[in-house]
Design an enzyme around this catalytic site. Sequence first.
Site, PDB file in Angstrom:
ATOM      1  NE  ARG A   4      -7.576  -6.992  37.276  1.00  0.00           N
ATOM      2  CZ  ARG A   4      -8.759  -7.479  37.589  1.00  0.00           C
ATOM      3  NH1 ARG A   4      -9.551  -7.954  36.665  1.00  0.00           N
ATOM      4  NH2 ARG A   4      -9.147  -7.495  38.844  1.00  0.00           N
ATOM      5  CE  LYS A  60     -19.546  -6.662  18.470  1.00  0.00           C
ATOM      6  NZ  LYS A  60     -18.851  -7.757  18.817  1.00  0.00           N
ATOM      7  CG  HIS A  74     -14.378  -3.657  13.619  1.00  0.00           C
ATOM      8  ND1 HIS A  74     -15.164  -4.449  14.411  1.00  0.00           N
ATOM      9  CD2 HIS A  74     -14.037  -4.416  12.548  1.00  0.00           C
ATOM     10  CE1 HIS A  74     -15.286  -5.633  13.836  1.00  0.00           C
ATOM     11  NE2 HIS A  74     -14.619  -5.649  12.705  1.00  0.00           N
ATOM     12  CD  GLU A 105     -17.310 -13.688  11.608  1.00  0.00           C
ATOM     13  OE1 GLU A 105     -16.168 -13.377  11.936  1.00  0.00           O
ATOM     14  OE2 GLU A 105     -18.259 -13.749  12.391  1.00  0.00           O
ATOM     15  CG  ASP A 114     -20.469 -11.389  18.036  1.00  0.00           C
ATOM     16  OD1 ASP A 114     -19.797 -10.640  18.763  1.00  0.00           O
ATOM     17  OD2 ASP A 114     -19.967 -12.064  17.112  1.00  0.00           O
ATOM     18  CG  HIS A 154     -20.313  -5.370  13.337  1.00  0.00           C
ATOM     19  ND1 HIS A 154     -19.729  -4.320  14.004  1.00  0.00           N
ATOM     20  CD2 HIS A 154     -19.715  -6.488  13.824  1.00  0.00           C
ATOM     21  CE1 HIS A 154     -18.818  -4.790  14.844  1.00  0.00           C
ATOM     22  NE2 HIS A 154     -18.803  -6.092  14.754  1.00  0.00           N
TER      23      HIS A 154
HETATM   24  C1  BG6 Z   1     -16.669  -8.717  15.970  1.00  0.00           C
HETATM   25  C2  BG6 Z   1     -17.422  -9.919  16.469  1.00  0.00           C
HETATM   26  O1  BG6 Z   1     -17.287  -7.538  16.391  1.00  0.00           O
HETATM   27  O2  BG6 Z   1     -16.609  -8.741  14.553  1.00  0.00           O
HETATM   28  C3  BG6 Z   1     -16.755 -11.189  15.991  1.00  0.00           C
HETATM   29  O3  BG6 Z   1     -17.461  -9.913  17.898  1.00  0.00           O
HETATM   30  C4  BG6 Z   1     -16.585 -11.177  14.496  1.00  0.00           C
HETATM   31  O4  BG6 Z   1     -17.490 -12.340  16.404  1.00  0.00           O
HETATM   32  C5  BG6 Z   1     -15.930  -9.876  14.033  1.00  0.00           C
HETATM   33  O5  BG6 Z   1     -15.787 -12.274  14.131  1.00  0.00           O
HETATM   34  C6  BG6 Z   1     -15.958  -9.767  12.531  1.00  0.00           C
HETATM   35  O6  BG6 Z   1     -15.177  -8.685  12.136  1.00  0.00           O
HETATM   36  P1  BG6 Z   1     -14.494  -8.640  10.693  1.00  0.00           P
HETATM   37  O7  BG6 Z   1     -13.922  -7.276  10.584  1.00  0.00           O
HETATM   38  O8  BG6 Z   1     -13.484  -9.729  10.682  1.00  0.00           O
HETATM   39  O9  BG6 Z   1     -15.605  -8.913   9.741  1.00  0.00           O
END
Ligand code: BG6
Length: 493
Positions: free
Chosen positions: A54, A152, A182, A220, A239, A244
């Site tokens: 933008r 997402k 992912h 995490e 989230d 996931h």
């Molecule tokens: C994302 C979340 O989809 O995945 C984050 O929004 C999270 O909050 C992340 O930290 C974790 O991904 P990975 O691959 O580091 O486990």
Amino acid sequence: MNKKNKQIQEFNSFNIVVFGGDGDLALRKIYPALFHRHQDGQFSKDFNIIAITRKTPNKEAFTSQLVTFLKATEGDKMKLDEIEMFAKNIEIIQVENQDPPSFKELGNKLNEHPDYQHIYYFSTPSSAFGPISRALKSVGLVNEKSKVVIEKPLGYSLASSNAINEEISEAFEEHQIYRIDHYLGKETVQNLMVLRFANNLFERAWDSEHIDNIQITVAESLGVEKRAAYYDNSGALLDMVQNHLLQLLCLVAMEPPSLLESDEVRNEKLKVLRALRPITKKTVQTETVKGQYTRGTIKGEQVNSYLEDIEKYQSKTETFVAVKAYVDNWRWKNVPFYLRSGKRMIKRYSEIVINFKEVRHNIFPSKEKLNNNKLIIRLQPEERIELIQMTKVPGPGGYRYKPIALKLDYSDSFKDRFPEAYERLIIDVIRGNQTLFMRQDELQAAWTWIESITDSWKSTNQSNILYEAGSWGPGDLILDEDSSWITKTWKEQ
Ligand code: BG6
């Protein structure tokens, strides 16, 4: 070869247009993924990368940011001249708003190669997905070869997710929509399919007769970083679990598809999602836990509480969630799936643990406890698979035994660089393979189950249990017998 298979294997020339093209996700994940695939010689056909911003384009600043991000992942192995060469393939185009005239320059660029497939990657807040889709369609930039990749969060509820989908569907058909998660691009996650369906051994014991419980943990040590506004609207359940962890659960629990084709796989995943037992007002307090981190210490460093991190002192958003889920079907009758995820935990690790039942009868004279077998699929930080089995301790005399891990360490067995999840997924988009992307009905089924939790939390006013940053989460604080599942075996791995 039928037409469908052929379509999957074709690698057509492409334009990839990244909306939110100077954003964090684009610089951290999308361009580095394209860079590595390019380096590996996978783009056998011509391509263009177009970053939509933008702001007024500033190629120099853009390239230097890209170098910084690649440096962060590549360290010393980074080859500056190669990145600069690659950056030459990226054109930055300004699209100020979603009015059709703003798309003129993009249209001119794409029309230079009318035969290329156009891949639109929406790396923007989801509120922009509808308006961008509509604008692209109205200026004639969507054709049957076009694809759209969306990230997402796809809404905050079933209704909002459906609304986003409807807006996108005004321009794109379901077979053109790639909803990225992912986690499905991670090597070990894909290996789960191979482990289950290319080996006879495990599948024979993959059911309630042999398995006691399954644990899926994504812990995490990071906090919410710079995403306070987004995170505070979502929380750990939306989230991480909604996408996931549920996707991991699907891969563990699904029936074998008859072929590794996108709809075959997605049909099986859908059945699992639809079989999830809803959480109710009656079960929510014993089957879910939500928590929020307070100040603490991680790797010797003092860190703030969640409320300090987001500078909103009344927030009730959860940064930890644990759910005891059941898949109500023949195979999984009464086998608990423990799903757990939290921020600011003691360390970063993600794993799936399959806990097998104990042997039926202990024949050994000492009657020492025989630990149950465990299959541990570690996704992070290292990728490895371990099978814990009881083994005889060498020596004469009576039988002594102890659990020993049979290990497959990916980095020992496969020396090559491990492609990032995004690399695999973006290549799949280019090739038109939707297997690792969520279909709309899967998303709806996931939301329906997640809403059974959020609704029950609301109606019972369930509150967060506070846990110290750098700890194992709130499990330690729950002494009540009914909730002992929260910590059960969780620290043993
Ligand atoms: C994302 C979340 O989809 O995945 C984050 O929004 C999270 O909050 C992340 O930290 C974790 O991904 P990975 O691959 O580091 O486990």
